[in-house]
Design a protein around this motif. Structure first.
Motif, PDB file in Angstrom:
ATOM      1  N   LEU A  62       6.300  -1.050 -14.785  1.00 51.74           N
ATOM      2  CA  LEU A  62       5.100  -1.406 -14.040  1.00 51.74           C
ATOM      3  C   LEU A  62       5.410  -1.255 -12.562  1.00 51.74           C
ATOM      4  N   ILE A  63       4.681  -0.372 -11.889  1.00 54.60           N
ATOM      5  CA  ILE A  63       4.998  -0.015 -10.507  1.00 54.60           C
ATOM      6  C   ILE A  63       3.734  -0.070  -9.654  1.00 54.60           C
ATOM      7  N   ASP A  64       3.891   0.122  -8.358  1.00 54.81           N
ATOM      8  CA  ASP A  64       2.769   0.197  -7.411  1.00 54.81           C
ATOM      9  C   ASP A  64       1.857  -1.017  -7.574  1.00 54.81           C
ATOM     10  N   TRP A  65       2.362  -2.174  -7.169  1.00 54.28           N
ATOM     11  CA  TRP A  65       1.618  -3.422  -7.322  1.00 54.28           C
ATOM     12  C   TRP A  65       0.606  -3.540  -6.182  1.00 54.28           C
ATOM     13  N   GLU A  66      -0.621  -3.069  -6.458  1.00 52.38           N
ATOM     14  CA  GLU A  66      -1.668  -2.957  -5.437  1.00 52.38           C
ATOM     15  C   GLU A  66      -2.798  -3.945  -5.729  1.00 52.38           C
ATOM     16  N   ILE A  67      -2.472  -5.219  -5.757  1.00 54.48           N
ATOM     17  CA  ILE A  67      -3.460  -6.234  -6.142  1.00 54.48           C
ATOM     18  C   ILE A  67      -3.888  -7.119  -4.974  1.00 54.48           C
ATOM     19  N   MET A  68      -3.380  -6.832  -3.763  1.00 56.68           N
ATOM     20  CA  MET A  68      -3.695  -7.669  -2.603  1.00 56.68           C
ATOM     21  C   MET A  68      -4.568  -6.937  -1.587  1.00 56.68           C
ATOM     22  N   SER A  69      -5.611  -6.267  -2.036  1.00 62.02           N
ATOM     23  CA  SER A  69      -6.604  -5.650  -1.148  1.00 62.02           C
ATOM     24  C   SER A  69      -6.018  -4.588  -0.234  1.00 62.02           C
ATOM     25  N   ARG A  70      -4.914  -3.990  -0.658  1.00 65.37           N
ATOM     26  CA  ARG A  70      -4.289  -2.950   0.152  1.00 65.37           C
ATOM     27  C   ARG A  70      -3.588  -1.945  -0.770  1.00 65.37           C
ATOM     28  N   PRO A  71      -3.680  -0.653  -0.453  1.00 64.20           N
ATOM     29  CA  PRO A  71      -2.842   0.305  -1.183  1.00 64.20           C
ATOM     30  C   PRO A  71      -1.372  -0.064  -1.021  1.00 64.20           C
ATOM     31  N   ALA A  72      -0.581   0.204  -2.029  1.00 64.85           N
ATOM     32  CA  ALA A  72       0.844  -0.152  -1.964  1.00 64.85           C
ATOM     33  C   ALA A  72       1.646   0.805  -2.834  1.00 64.85           C
ATOM     34  N   LYS A  73       1.523   2.097  -2.541  1.00 61.48           N
ATOM     35  CA  LYS A  73       2.266   3.090  -3.313  1.00 61.48           C
ATOM     36  C   LYS A  73       3.768   2.897  -3.101  1.00 61.48           C
TER      37      LYS A  73
END
Length: 849
Positions: A62-73
């Motif tokens: 599980l990668i790229d944890w983008e759950i805080m209103s911001r892209p996070a590649k």
């Protein structure tokens, strides 16, 4: 390039699809399988519409944890902030065979080689932990499955992830959740004990770019059949920050559940060692206490597998981060999804019990789609690009309106304001989620358009105070929005929707005729300063803006006629007819359409709001023009007209000739020797269509992107070819795009342009429409399909199903929703009037023509 080779090499794509027995037996549908050599770049987004996402990698992480209103590649939260160890979220399995020592492995395949060469050795998250030796990735979005095998282990494991996706059901397709399925099969003839554990650090307070690590709180909860870890924030984190919120890891699986709300502190790798020793002792976790930053929470389910038995152990990751900051002024515009829940635990409590039914509905949609007789690559392009809607590309603020970036960078948005000239190309939302499409049109005309008819091509937030503050109009963007308004009215049949913003729609078209405007002399031809999706202004008539304008005139004529505004309808018709004849006579050079450059001669000759960078203008010799170039998407307005069933906007034969010229001049079967002076979205030995080619005369400085390759434009050209009957060529063009996104070189779920998950690539759904000949009008309650035998998935934004065409008969099945039809047509065969037939899932409609 030889045309014969195109036809021969891709004729096979015209045949109907068959599925292997292995795929038919798979519980989750599978459209495409990626072998171990094509996994490195796969990252399938798992999350709801407008909620953010976590991605499933090709090898199971599980990668790229983008759950805080911001892209996070590339952002994978790290336990205790220890970079050397790189202990990121992971799921693991404990195995205990009879008379053997227990052992544990993380549920991932081999580490991709791209992580090998860091200054601390491997850069891979959880690099040193034992894992499976073989992985393959199977998918039909939104389902992703990583099949893990190892000849030295007594089990095979399928790591699955999805989030409900049901066309016409926006609410249930917008749940902030990742459903994780771990199917473990005992491959031996003896019973074995297993324990699956999920391990996630509490990273609330840091989104990958902004914030820092905190001593947060992890709490174990056991309520109403749901057990898990609830992750909450340190009091020091501002409740107004985008990094404040909650997330939860839960399970409802049968078995012995154990947990840790913390890992024991330790130097070097001792904290992981202590966990590993406890876990491999008996598969059960013992509680620990510590006050570390980013403390790890762990949840395990222990059970027994009989010989050759398989069990599906489910985990659920839910989240709730209520704050989203405006791009410009950092004002908190909020997340709508978060207003539906108190916190992430409530997300789980409300939805976990509903997952089996939503999973069944999602499977029904995907199965109906992938078993349809569309070319394989058309299905792949349409379905996989649908993933963009479930990333940080697209969101819904707490005001209730949807907005989107053009694309997203690694840790911030790219191109704000739901840019009209980009989102014009998107054809996925209106046919799957009609309410969202209407919501976006309300934003464009209700908030983005001022009283003079100027629509800001970037619509800023909050809408109530900044909706049309941008103050710059794009000719293609504004005309496309008029066509889209017509589309949404036709699909919905909602007269109230049409009437609500008709005055603004009308005003937006009349804006073309203002002094010093796009068509100041009101002759149906745009000559003025036309800002457009190439991020420059075109001066003088050109195909791209001309076809958008003609399409907007036709759509406005239809709307005005329906509303009884005969004078305006007559005006639109006259301008359309004059403009159509003019561009055929003056812009078509016998092969394709060109631009006639008309210098403005002075800045004063350009109306306010029609030029973005005034200092760039050379008034008597404007730069960055198309000129006599072969533009790859010059027929985009005609493509839209086909989708809207508005007919040909200019000479039919010229469309086919133009597509032939695009293939003749813009196609490159190898880009190794191609000089590209801008961004490279395709290169080396890859095949592609260039943005433009200049077989005759090239301006000294053409529009900036002319040497580039961008998938959204290629999809547009491909759809155009399909509508003109150039099927093999259209399929080949689509295949070239998808070959570049093969999992090895690029992520199949991330067609990029000005950022990841670029909105324009959702034009790929147009291939579905062109292949099926599907048209639906909720206004006159009619439906039409191709007469080519086959079974075709259809959707109109509220209902969906399949249509089987055979001979002169059609069997129309509604799988969700309902239809009311007055007529049904098959292209080239005829139309049958119906006695207001209502069709729902209870009984198919059989139509014989």
């Amino acid at each position: 390039m030889k045309k014969v080779k195109w036809i021969v090499a891709y004729a096979a794509f015209l045949s109907f699809t068959s599925f292997s027995n292995a795929q038919q037996k798979t519980a989750w549908p599978v459209l495409k399988t990626y072998d171990q050599n094509h996994l490195d770049r796969i990252a399938m987004p798992v999350g709801g519409i407008g909620t953010g996402t976590i991605s499933l990698s090709g090898y199971g992480a599980l990668i790229d944890w983008e759950i805080m209103s911001r892209p996070a590649k590339g952002y994978n939260p790290i336990y205790s902030g220890v970079e050397v160890i790189n202990r990121a979220p992971f799921f693991s399995i404990y195995l205990k065979e009879e008379n053997k020592k227990g052992q544990a492995f993380i549920l991932e395949g081999p580490v991709p080689t791209r992580f090998d060469d860091g200054y601390y050795g491997s850069k891979a998250p959880n690099h040193g932990l034992p894992r499976f030796e073989e992985a393959t990735f199977q998918t039909a979005y939104p389902f992703g499955q990583v099949v893990l095998k190892d000849k030295n282990l007594p089990v095979e494991v399928t790591v699955g992830a999805f989030n409900p996706l049901v066309p016409g059901n926006t609410s249930d397709s917008s749940i902030p959740m990742a459903v994780l399925s771990y199917k473990v099969k005992n491959t031996t003839n003896k019973s074995i004990t297993i324990s699956l554990a999920g391990n996630i650090p509490n990273f609330i307070g840091f989104d990958g770019k902004v914030g820092k690590n905190y001593e947060n709180t992890n709490t174990y909860k056991d309520e109403k059949g749901l057990k898990g870890i609830h992750f909450t924030a340190n009091e020091a984190i501002s409740k107004e920050s985008a990094q404040w919120g909650t997330f939860s890891l839960t399970t409802n699986s049968q078995g012995e559940v154990s947990h840790r709300t913390a890992w024991k502190p330790g130097e070097w790798g001792n904290s992981t060692l202590e966990f590993w020793d406890d876990y491999t002792d008996d598969g059960l976790l013992e509680e620990r206490e510590s006050k570390q930053k980013n403390n790890m929470g762990s949840l395990a389910v222990k059970t027994t597998l009989k010989p050759n038995e398989e069990k599906d152990i489910r985990f659920f990751i839910t989240w709730n981060f209520p704050n989203r900051l405006d791009f410009k002024d950092k004002e908190n515009i909020g997340n709508y999804y978060a207003t539906q829940y108190q916190d992430s635990w409530e997300v789980a409590q409300k939805n976990v019990s509903r997952i089996p039914e939503l999973e069944k509905q999602t499977q029904s949609f995907v199965n109906a789609f992938i078993k349809s007789d569309f070319p394989e690559v058309v299905k792949e392009a349409a379905l996989f690009n649908l993933a963009h809607l479930r990333t940080q590309l697209f969101f819904k603020s707490k005001s209730g309106f949807y907005s989107g970036w053009e694309g997203i960078k690694d840790n911030e948005g790219s191109g704000d304001g739901t840019c009209t000239h980009v989102w014009n190309y998107e054809q996925t939302i209106p046919f799957l989620f009609g309410d969202i499409a209407q919501n976006m049109r309300e934003m464009e005309f209700g908030y983005g358009t001022n009283d003079n008819g100027l629509m800001s091509y970037r619509i800023h937030l909050p809408l109530e105070t900044k909706g049309n503050n941008f103050g710059l109009a794009a000719a293609d963007g504004q005309m496309g929005c008029i066509m889209k308004y017509y589309r949404e009215w036709q699909l919905s049949g909602d007269d109230a929707f049409l009437k609500k913003n008709w005055p603004k729609v009308k005003k937006a078209l009349e804006f073309c005729w203002i002094p010093k405007g796009w068509d100041a002399n009101k002759d149906g031809v745009m000559e003025g300063s036309q800002h457009n999706t190439m991020d420059v202004e075109y001066y003088g008539p050109n195909p791209q803006m001309s076809f958008w304008y003609l399409g907007a005139l036709r759509a406005s004529e239809e709307m005005a006629t329906y509303l009884g505004d005969k004078k305006f309808a007559t005006t639109c018709r006259g301008l359309y007819e004059n403009g159509s004849k003019w561009i055929d006579k003056n812009l078509f050079n016998g092969e394709y359409y060109i631009q006639k450059i008309v210098p403005p001669m002075a800045l004063e000759n350009i109306a306010k709001g029609l030029i973005r960078v005034e200092k760039r203008l050379v008034a008597d010799d404007p730069q960055y023009q198309l000129g006599e170039g072969v533009l790859v998407d010059q027929l985009v307005g005609q493509v839209m007209a086909h989708i809207l069933d508005l007919g040909y906007l200019a000479n039919k034969e010229n469309m086919k000739k133009t597509n032939e010229s695009i293939l003749k001049y813009n196609y490159r079967d190898n880009l190794m020797k191609h000089p590209n002076f801008m961004r490279s979205y395709a290169y080396k030995d890859e095949s592609a269509l260039l943005m433009a080619d200049y077989p005759k005369v090239r301006p000294k400085q053409p529009f900036p992107y002319f040497t580039e390759v961008m998938t959204g434009f290629e999809h547009t050209a491909a759809v155009s070819m399909m509508y003109e009957g150039q099927i093999a060529e259209g399929i080949k063009t689509t295949q070239d795009v998808r070959d570049r996104y093969d999992g090895k070189k690029r992520n199949p779920f991330d067609e990029a342009e000005f950022g990841h998950h670029y909105a324009r690539s959702m034009m790929a759904w147009g291939g579905v429409l062109a292949s099926s000949g599907f048209h639906y009008s909720g206004v006159d309650k009619s439906m039409r399909f191709t007469s080519k035998p086959g079974t075709y998935f259809w959707s109109n934004g509220t209902s969906w199903g399949t249509c089987e065409v055979k001979n002169k008969e059609a069997v129309l099945t509604v799988l969700s929703g309902q239809l009311e039809l007055n007529s049904f047509s098959l292209e080239g065969i005829g139309t049958k009037k119906l006695k207001r037939s209502k069709v729902d899932s209870a009984k198919p409609l059989i139509v014989k023509l």
